[in-house]
Write a protein that holds these residues in place. Sequence first.
Motif, PDB file in Angstrom:
ATOM      1  N   LEU A  94     -44.335   6.083  -7.400  1.00  0.00           N
ATOM      2  CA  LEU A  94     -44.447   5.461  -8.899  1.00  0.00           C
ATOM      3  C   LEU A  94     -43.958   4.011  -8.489  1.00  0.00           C
ATOM      4  O   LEU A  94     -43.014   3.690  -7.794  1.00  0.00           O
ATOM      5  CB  LEU A  94     -43.723   6.121  -9.758  1.00  0.00           C
ATOM      6  N   VAL A 134     -48.012  11.882 -11.891  1.00  0.00           N
ATOM      7  CA  VAL A 134     -46.706  12.172 -11.347  1.00  0.00           C
ATOM      8  C   VAL A 134     -46.896  11.712  -9.890  1.00  0.00           C
ATOM      9  O   VAL A 134     -47.703  11.799  -9.148  1.00  0.00           O
ATOM     10  CB  VAL A 134     -46.263  13.568 -11.443  1.00  0.00           C
ATOM     11  N   GLY A 135     -45.727  11.096  -9.364  1.00  0.00           N
ATOM     12  CA  GLY A 135     -45.389  10.907  -7.932  1.00  0.00           C
ATOM     13  C   GLY A 135     -43.966  10.694  -7.720  1.00  0.00           C
ATOM     14  O   GLY A 135     -43.084  10.815  -8.490  1.00  0.00           O
ATOM     15  N   PRO A 136     -43.869  10.736  -6.207  1.00  0.00           N
ATOM     16  CA  PRO A 136     -42.546  10.717  -5.690  1.00  0.00           C
ATOM     17  C   PRO A 136     -41.746   9.328  -5.681  1.00  0.00           C
ATOM     18  O   PRO A 136     -42.445   8.261  -6.117  1.00  0.00           O
ATOM     19  CB  PRO A 136     -42.678  11.094  -4.322  1.00  0.00           C
ATOM     20  N   THR A 137     -40.586   9.290  -5.246  1.00  0.00           N
ATOM     21  CA  THR A 137     -39.885   7.934  -5.384  1.00  0.00           C
ATOM     22  C   THR A 137     -40.417   7.297  -3.848  1.00  0.00           C
ATOM     23  O   THR A 137     -40.612   8.198  -3.146  1.00  0.00           O
ATOM     24  CB  THR A 137     -38.470   7.913  -5.158  1.00  0.00           C
ATOM     25  N   PRO A 138     -39.945   5.963  -3.762  1.00  0.00           N
ATOM     26  CA  PRO A 138     -40.492   5.572  -2.414  1.00  0.00           C
ATOM     27  C   PRO A 138     -39.715   5.846  -1.165  1.00  0.00           C
ATOM     28  O   PRO A 138     -40.442   6.369  -0.269  1.00  0.00           O
ATOM     29  CB  PRO A 138     -40.172   4.022  -2.439  1.00  0.00           C
ATOM     30  N   GLU A 183     -44.370  18.430  -2.090  1.00  0.00           N
ATOM     31  CA  GLU A 183     -43.732  18.982  -3.031  1.00  0.00           C
ATOM     32  C   GLU A 183     -44.927  19.169  -4.318  1.00  0.00           C
ATOM     33  O   GLU A 183     -44.810  20.240  -4.939  1.00  0.00           O
ATOM     34  CB  GLU A 183     -42.317  18.442  -3.428  1.00  0.00           C
ATOM     35  N   ILE A 184     -45.011  17.875  -4.611  1.00  0.00           N
ATOM     36  CA  ILE A 184     -46.100  17.685  -5.915  1.00  0.00           C
ATOM     37  C   ILE A 184     -47.349  18.671  -5.623  1.00  0.00           C
ATOM     38  O   ILE A 184     -48.059  19.283  -6.376  1.00  0.00           O
ATOM     39  CB  ILE A 184     -46.361  16.612  -6.431  1.00  0.00           C
ATOM     40  N   LEU A 239     -52.081  14.452 -15.795  1.00  0.00           N
ATOM     41  CA  LEU A 239     -50.487  14.185 -15.416  1.00  0.00           C
ATOM     42  C   LEU A 239     -50.669  12.850 -14.363  1.00  0.00           C
ATOM     43  O   LEU A 239     -51.289  12.934 -13.444  1.00  0.00           O
ATOM     44  CB  LEU A 239     -50.013  15.210 -15.021  1.00  0.00           C
ATOM     45  N   ASN A 262     -49.856   9.337   1.291  1.00  0.00           N
ATOM     46  CA  ASN A 262     -48.864   8.688   2.110  1.00  0.00           C
ATOM     47  C   ASN A 262     -48.258   9.318   3.044  1.00  0.00           C
ATOM     48  O   ASN A 262     -47.192   9.131   3.635  1.00  0.00           O
ATOM     49  CB  ASN A 262     -47.875   7.795   1.152  1.00  0.00           C
ATOM     50  N   ALA A 263     -48.803  10.736   3.203  1.00  0.00           N
ATOM     51  CA  ALA A 263     -47.935  11.558   4.173  1.00  0.00           C
ATOM     52  C   ALA A 263     -48.711  11.763   5.374  1.00  0.00           C
ATOM     53  O   ALA A 263     -48.431  12.768   6.286  1.00  0.00           O
ATOM     54  CB  ALA A 263     -47.821  12.843   3.539  1.00  0.00           C
ATOM     55  N   ASN A 305     -38.665   8.893  -0.759  1.00  0.00           N
ATOM     56  CA  ASN A 305     -38.993  10.441  -0.647  1.00  0.00           C
ATOM     57  C   ASN A 305     -40.346  10.782  -0.894  1.00  0.00           C
ATOM     58  O   ASN A 305     -40.938  11.942  -1.111  1.00  0.00           O
ATOM     59  CB  ASN A 305     -38.169  11.304  -1.884  1.00  0.00           C
ATOM     60  N   VAL A 308     -43.131  11.214   1.325  1.00  0.00           N
ATOM     61  CA  VAL A 308     -43.675  12.353   2.194  1.00  0.00           C
ATOM     62  C   VAL A 308     -43.495  13.638   1.652  1.00  0.00           C
ATOM     63  O   VAL A 308     -44.399  14.185   1.259  1.00  0.00           O
ATOM     64  CB  VAL A 308     -43.498  12.039   3.653  1.00  0.00           C
ATOM     65  N   ALA A 309     -42.071  14.029   1.541  1.00  0.00           N
ATOM     66  CA  ALA A 309     -41.668  15.110   1.156  1.00  0.00           C
ATOM     67  C   ALA A 309     -41.973  15.187  -0.218  1.00  0.00           C
ATOM     68  O   ALA A 309     -42.342  16.664  -0.879  1.00  0.00           O
ATOM     69  CB  ALA A 309     -40.097  15.286   1.194  1.00  0.00           C
TER      70      ALA A 309
END
Lengths: 346, 327
Positions: free
Chosen positions: A42, A70-74, A83-84, A68, A101-102, A76, A78-79
């Motif tokens: 995000l 929704v996204g991770p923090t930079p 998870e999402i 929706l 990005n993983a 975090n 990959v993990a």
Amino acid sequence: MKSFKTLGLAAALMISGASLATAQTALEGGQEVDMVLLPKFLGILVFDQANEGAQEAHAELENPGDLLFVGPTPENSVAGQIEIMTTSATQGQGAVMLSNNAGDQIAPAAQAAQEAGTRVVTWDSPIPGGEGEDVFVAQVDFGSIGVVMADMAHSILGGEGQMAVLSATPDAANQNAWIASMQEVLAADEKYAGIELVDIVYGDDQAEVSYNRALSLVDQYPDLGVIMSPTTVGIQAASKAMQDEGLCDQVKVSGLGLPSEMVSYTMNGCAPEFALWDFRDLGYLTYYTAYGLATGQLVGEIGESFTAGRMGDYTIEEDPGRPGAKRILMGPFTVYTAENVEAAAQ
Amino acid sequence: MTLLARLKSWEGFLLAALVAIIIANATLSPQFLTLSNQINLFQLSIEKIIVALIMTFIIINAEIDLSVGSMMGLAACAFGFLFASGVPAGLACLLVLLIGALGGALNGLFIAWVGLPSLVVTLATLIGFRGLARVLVEDRGITGFPDWFDALGQRGLVGDIPLALILFAGLFVLFHIVLAHSGFGRKTYLIGNNREVAAFAGIDTARHKLILFTLSGLVAALAGLLFAARVGAVRGDVANGFELDIITMVLLGGVSIFGGRGSLVGTLLAVLIVLNLRNGMALLNITGHIQTGVIGILLIASVIAPRIDPGALLRRRAGRAEEGPTG
């Protein structure tokens, strides 16, 4: 009402002969399906723009379900993406739209999601091996990005000089494919013989890291003529670095950037030319694709055609860059210069 | 310890918090209690929580191991490198476990015999192991591992329950027995409380620390292999920053950063709290910065709360005197 309009459009296209090869699916709106738009992380403007495009399509198709973003923090990424993806399958989402990005690390989670009945559509950055992915919505032909970047470097350098690449993360599938394609173009055509690619460095798509990498490139290569950055974060950070240090006469910046972020650097000559596609359109087309798959109106087979609202007709085809994987090609993209950047930045 | 005293303890507080979180999750998200979600809840963090078990010993011993995340990354990358070089995957796994034990022993040697603080030694190996991992795989991702290897990380081994979860449960029971009911466990607390006194009492403290750090490297390497199997691919940034998540879970579990206090039951409760909280928020589509923020606030509260409660302070004073392996 809406579906009548799209049906009418499809019929008109069929009559005009635009889609003689395959049956044209006109996507019917109004079906309820929950979907997730999952960016790399995000807080990046282009992903927000993709979300705007997806929201536009969501409203247009009158989907009573939820979309929706929704996204991770930079830190975090990959993990967080894994998870999402996993949680979306648990929630029974109809589709996940992923800018990956993983690398291949997300493939098992994506496959598990598919087995649970969630369609996985990638956009912007695909799953490299193609496993766990229904189809990739490609912004432009990855091969053609190489030609455009080589041409911009050629024009900025006047045909001769040193170029360095400032990329995003080392495992970003899209950036790596574009850089590889540019290297092929540079090697293949005599026209680019005077351009020397001296280094490829990574700013991790973070402004501060990219800024420092750009400056260390200048220190390391005194004869550097252009920094080519195929990421909107990198090109802006590099332009700011050159401007702050008063290096713009010596080193120019080019690559893929957003007009709104790049307008001042283009007008003051730090970044005379750059290119990009429209991320709103990319989000819009991705939503139509995912909606078609999640509602069962599209199967996801090669050769299937459908109408994506205001953007017209698209066909699922084999991905030339990834054997066995499927893509939908959006294209084309625009080269921005002092002449057209101000209008686009509005 | 009476039931009432147990409820008033930190572990009792954690248990109450856990029950509250589980009830909230089950009420708010219909999918929460499904078997597949309960397995995913563990699977998504399984490597971290396995390492948290051995980290509990290290911190009770008044040491710290910051290098575990990098060792997990090194193990995953070494496996990828060996496999890509043509070494059979089974043999590569054994070699990687050996690398883990050796790397851990390296930490242990500098800490136990050279006498350097573990903070410094493992900070150095945090950088060193990560550097080695990045050298091994460079800027590429390695994938295409054998099906049996990927299946061990991604599929159920007994019914729907995957290997890693069985390992976690097995290691928890084994480690709990060792820490709470064995001479080795008692020594871990004694040395953590006061190394000089333990040495006077005839305990070979250097040998004890060497064993703990070797085990820490070995368990971290095992966790790295499990990560590689779960995601089916490795690259240089695998498990980057995991050490902080692991250490915070152990501290939340009531293990004292100064050593000598804590238990694996506390660590397990903290693990369950963090995992359930994360999962509950994810099911409610609370992700990214807000999720990080909520867990951050919880951890701050967990560190401060026992310090401002005078009752807890008194209990801890009393506890010091009779501190035993039951914690």
